[in-house]
Motif scaffolding. Structure first.
Motif, PDB file in Angstrom:
ATOM      1  N   VAL A 154      16.187  16.331  26.854  1.00  0.00           N
ATOM      2  CA  VAL A 154      16.376  17.721  26.420  1.00  0.00           C
ATOM      3  C   VAL A 154      16.494  17.773  24.901  1.00  0.00           C
ATOM      4  CG1 VAL A 154      17.970  19.685  26.424  1.00  0.00           C
ATOM      5  CG2 VAL A 154      17.477  18.480  28.556  1.00  0.00           C
ATOM      6  N   ARG A 155      17.315  16.893  24.351  1.00  0.00           N
ATOM      7  CA  ARG A 155      17.569  16.924  22.912  1.00  0.00           C
ATOM      8  C   ARG A 155      16.345  16.567  22.085  1.00  0.00           C
ATOM      9  NH1 ARG A 155      23.735  14.309  22.966  1.00  0.00           N
ATOM     10  NH2 ARG A 155      24.786  16.296  23.433  1.00  0.00           N
ATOM     11  N   VAL A 156      15.569  15.595  22.546  1.00  0.00           N
ATOM     12  CA  VAL A 156      14.389  15.213  21.766  1.00  0.00           C
ATOM     13  C   VAL A 156      13.328  16.313  21.850  1.00  0.00           C
ATOM     14  CG1 VAL A 156      13.015  13.922  23.486  1.00  0.00           C
ATOM     15  CG2 VAL A 156      13.016  13.204  21.093  1.00  0.00           C
ATOM     16  N   HIS A 157      13.222  17.003  22.992  1.00  0.00           N
ATOM     17  CA  HIS A 157      12.308  18.146  23.080  1.00  0.00           C
ATOM     18  C   HIS A 157      12.744  19.264  22.140  1.00  0.00           C
ATOM     19  CE1 HIS A 157       9.498  16.816  26.052  1.00  0.00           C
ATOM     20  NE2 HIS A 157      10.353  16.783  27.062  1.00  0.00           N
ATOM     21  N   CYS A 158      14.046  19.486  22.042  1.00  0.00           N
ATOM     22  CA  CYS A 158      14.561  20.501  21.120  1.00  0.00           C
ATOM     23  C   CYS A 158      14.248  20.116  19.672  1.00  0.00           C
ATOM     24  CB  CYS A 158      16.066  20.693  21.305  1.00  0.00           C
ATOM     25  SG  CYS A 158      16.528  21.579  22.811  1.00  0.00           S
ATOM     26  N   ASP A 159      14.458  18.857  19.333  1.00  0.00           N
ATOM     27  CA  ASP A 159      14.162  18.399  17.973  1.00  0.00           C
ATOM     28  C   ASP A 159      12.683  18.572  17.641  1.00  0.00           C
ATOM     29  OD1 ASP A 159      16.794  17.687  17.597  1.00  0.00           O
ATOM     30  OD2 ASP A 159      16.494  15.565  18.063  1.00  0.00           O
ATOM     31  N   ALA A 160      11.830  18.361  18.651  1.00  0.00           N
ATOM     32  CA  ALA A 160      10.386  18.499  18.448  1.00  0.00           C
ATOM     33  C   ALA A 160       9.927  19.953  18.579  1.00  0.00           C
ATOM     34  CB  ALA A 160       9.643  17.631  19.444  1.00  0.00           C
ATOM     35  N   LYS A 161      10.886  20.866  18.854  1.00  0.00           N
ATOM     36  CA  LYS A 161      10.613  22.294  19.052  1.00  0.00           C
ATOM     37  C   LYS A 161       9.710  22.552  20.266  1.00  0.00           C
ATOM     38  CE  LYS A 161      11.418  23.732  14.266  1.00  0.00           C
ATOM     39  NZ  LYS A 161      12.170  22.515  13.913  1.00  0.00           N
ATOM     40  N   HIS A 162       9.808  21.683  21.248  1.00  0.00           N
ATOM     41  CA  HIS A 162       9.107  21.885  22.515  1.00  0.00           C
ATOM     42  C   HIS A 162      10.095  22.517  23.501  1.00  0.00           C
ATOM     43  CE1 HIS A 162       6.360  18.264  21.311  1.00  0.00           C
ATOM     44  NE2 HIS A 162       5.990  19.396  20.724  1.00  0.00           N
ATOM     45  N   TYR A 163      10.366  23.793  23.297  1.00  0.00           N
ATOM     46  CA  TYR A 163      11.476  24.441  24.007  1.00  0.00           C
ATOM     47  C   TYR A 163      11.199  24.648  25.493  1.00  0.00           C
ATOM     48  CZ  TYR A 163      12.996  25.175  19.229  1.00  0.00           C
ATOM     49  OH  TYR A 163      13.371  24.974  17.921  1.00  0.00           O
ATOM     50  N   ARG A 164       9.939  24.866  25.865  1.00  0.00           N
ATOM     51  CA  ARG A 164       9.628  25.036  27.291  1.00  0.00           C
ATOM     52  C   ARG A 164       9.900  23.736  28.042  1.00  0.00           C
ATOM     53  NH1 ARG A 164       5.542  24.129  30.746  1.00  0.00           N
ATOM     54  NH2 ARG A 164       4.271  23.175  29.112  1.00  0.00           N
ATOM     55  N   LYS A 165       9.481  22.611  27.448  1.00  0.00           N
ATOM     56  CA  LYS A 165       9.728  21.312  28.085  1.00  0.00           C
ATOM     57  C   LYS A 165      11.226  20.998  28.116  1.00  0.00           C
ATOM     58  CE  LYS A 165       5.235  19.259  26.998  1.00  0.00           C
ATOM     59  NZ  LYS A 165       4.510  18.183  26.265  1.00  0.00           N
ATOM     60  N   ALA A 166      11.928  21.411  27.053  1.00  0.00           N
ATOM     61  CA  ALA A 166      13.376  21.211  27.031  1.00  0.00           C
ATOM     62  C   ALA A 166      14.033  21.975  28.177  1.00  0.00           C
ATOM     63  CB  ALA A 166      13.950  21.663  25.697  1.00  0.00           C
ATOM     64  N   SER A 167      13.588  23.208  28.416  1.00  0.00           N
ATOM     65  CA  SER A 167      14.139  24.020  29.515  1.00  0.00           C
ATOM     66  C   SER A 167      13.863  23.380  30.865  1.00  0.00           C
ATOM     67  CB  SER A 167      13.538  25.430  29.478  1.00  0.00           C
ATOM     68  OG  SER A 167      13.970  26.130  28.335  1.00  0.00           O
TER      69      SER A 167
END
Length: 424
Positions: free
Chosen positions: A312-325
């Motif tokens: 979740v955190r690495v997706h957020c850092d990469a601004k991949h918010y859909r994948k983070a969700s």
């Protein structure tokens, strides 16, 4: 074990008082002197005491038989071979009981602490350890070594890391004599390194981990060598030496593959994901975390959840918010499917709740959760990394709402928590 210690332990195991043991044989005061190794009784008195306490004369002669079984059981536990340890339990217990030797039962009771910890029964291990405390004065140095080592393990499982390290150091003082092996030294050094890592004592951690690695390599113990490389990787990461950390992870990966240890491979892939994320190589980080989840398919829930949280955190850092969700919802799904998942893994309930609110831009509820529950909880648990990160999130929340005074307060708290973590 001296004769008096053997008699005293046998009496305690049967739940008899000195009065009940001595009745019709000798005086209580004379029995007390025997138990304190101040006098040696006559052969006739000794035979009567042995009969009352169900001690077999010459019990020590059976030591090689029961001792080999005890140490085989111990090796299975050290290797985390749960099926083998379970299978041997009743046999070892029976052999120790039938030996008629108090020393055999002491070893069994000591090893039982380790066995219960292996099964994850911390309450049972604590009860077993409490009963062993009463016998400490009767233990030989070899027994005291296991006493301190297993108490250290118990404290570590209870997250009392200072107490754990103290116990390991007491055990280290007793690690001597002909029975000492390189494997035992390596195991104790590795456990000491783990405790140091939890206490952020990185130079001590490096010292113990490097010693454990050297000893493990000399024994061709690839599994323990891999574990040492992982710990060294964490040390170097904390010291800012990312490339060295990656090198150690790759060495751990190679060793873990050679022994086909999926548990270790899951840990290695997780750590590689963390390191790649720190280098902002987000695609590679995600791949390592996903590999870790594949290896952790049958691992305990908290082991899977920590990797999902990192994803979740690495997706957020990469601004991949859909994948983070999507990763957040997978975390929630696993919590909900587990019996008492949210209560038994409360920290992950908080983590995934925070990211669900953060990703849905629900600032009002996010503020309440961070301020009233999450930050105080992680501060109390001394998880300063998480507390610092969430203090920063709360400060960002206030900044978006132009509440600059509150934002400054939580940015300052975030920095303070980081200093507490690093000891600066």
């Amino acid at each position: 074990m001296k004769l008096g210690d053997r008699l005293k332990f046998a009496r305690l195991m049967k739940g008899l008082t000195q009065e009940e043991t001595a009745e019709g044989i000798i005086s209580v005061s004379y029995l007390s002197k025997i138990e304190n190794n101040q006098v040696i009784p006559s052969q006739e008195v000794l035979e009567w005491l042995f009969r009352r306490l169900d001690i077999r004369p010459g019990g020590n002669e059976t030591m090689p038989s029961w001792f080999e079984w005890v140490m085989s059981w111990y090796k299975a536990m050290t290797n985390r071979d749960v099926p083998a340890a379970r299978e041997m339990y009743e046999t070892v217990k029976e052999r120790c009981e039938q030996s008629g030797d108090a020393e055999a039962m002491i070893y069994f009771q000591l090893m039982r602490i380790r066995y219960l910890l292996l099964l994850g029964d911390k309450k049972g291990a604590e009860t077993a350890a409490q009963s062993v405390r009463d016998w400490y004065g009767s233990l030989s140095d070899d027994m005291r070594y296991y006493y301190w080592k297993f108490f250290g393990l118990l404290y570590y499982c209870q997250e009392k890391y200072d107490d754990a390290l103290h116990c390991y150091q007491k055990a280290e003082e007793l690690l001597k004599g002909e029975w000492k092996t390189s494997g035992e030294e390596a195991d104790l050094a590795y456990l000491s390194a783990l405790a140091c890592s939890r206490l952020w004592k990185w130079f001590q951690c490096l010292h113990y981990a490097e010693r454990a690695l050297t000893l493990s390599q000399a024994e061709y113990d690839l599994r323990r060598s891999a574990e040492c490389h992982v710990l060294l990787a964490i040390c170097h990461r904390r010291c800012g030496e990312i490339d060295k950390a990656v090198d150690h992870c790759l060495l751990a990966q190679k060793a873990a593959r050679m022994v086909d240890d999926r548990r270790l491979l899951g840990i290695v892939e997780h750590n590689l994901g963390h390191l790649k994320g720190m280098k902002r190589q987000y695609r590679e980080a995600v791949q390592h975390y996903e590999n870790s989840l594949i290896y952790k398919e049958d691992a305990p829930l908290d082991s899977r959840l920590i990797t999902l949280l990192s994803l979740v955190r690495v997706h957020c850092d990469a601004k991949h918010y859909r994948k983070a969700s999507m990763a957040v919802e997978e975390g929630w799904k696993q919590l909900e499917q587990a019996p008492n998942g949210a209560s038994e893994h409360y920290e992950y309930y908080l983590h995934f709740s925070i990211y669900r609110l953060l990703l849905s831009a629900d600032d009002e509820r996010l503020e309440r959760l961070l301020k009233q529950e999450a930050i105080p909880y992680f501060q109390k648990k001394k998880e300063y990394d998480d507390a610092s990160l969430y203090a920063e999130y709360l400060a960002d929340c206030y900044m978006r709402r132009r509440q600059y005074k509150q934002a400054a307060q939580y940015y300052q708290l975030s920095c303070s928590l980081l200093r507490t973590q690093t000891g600066v």
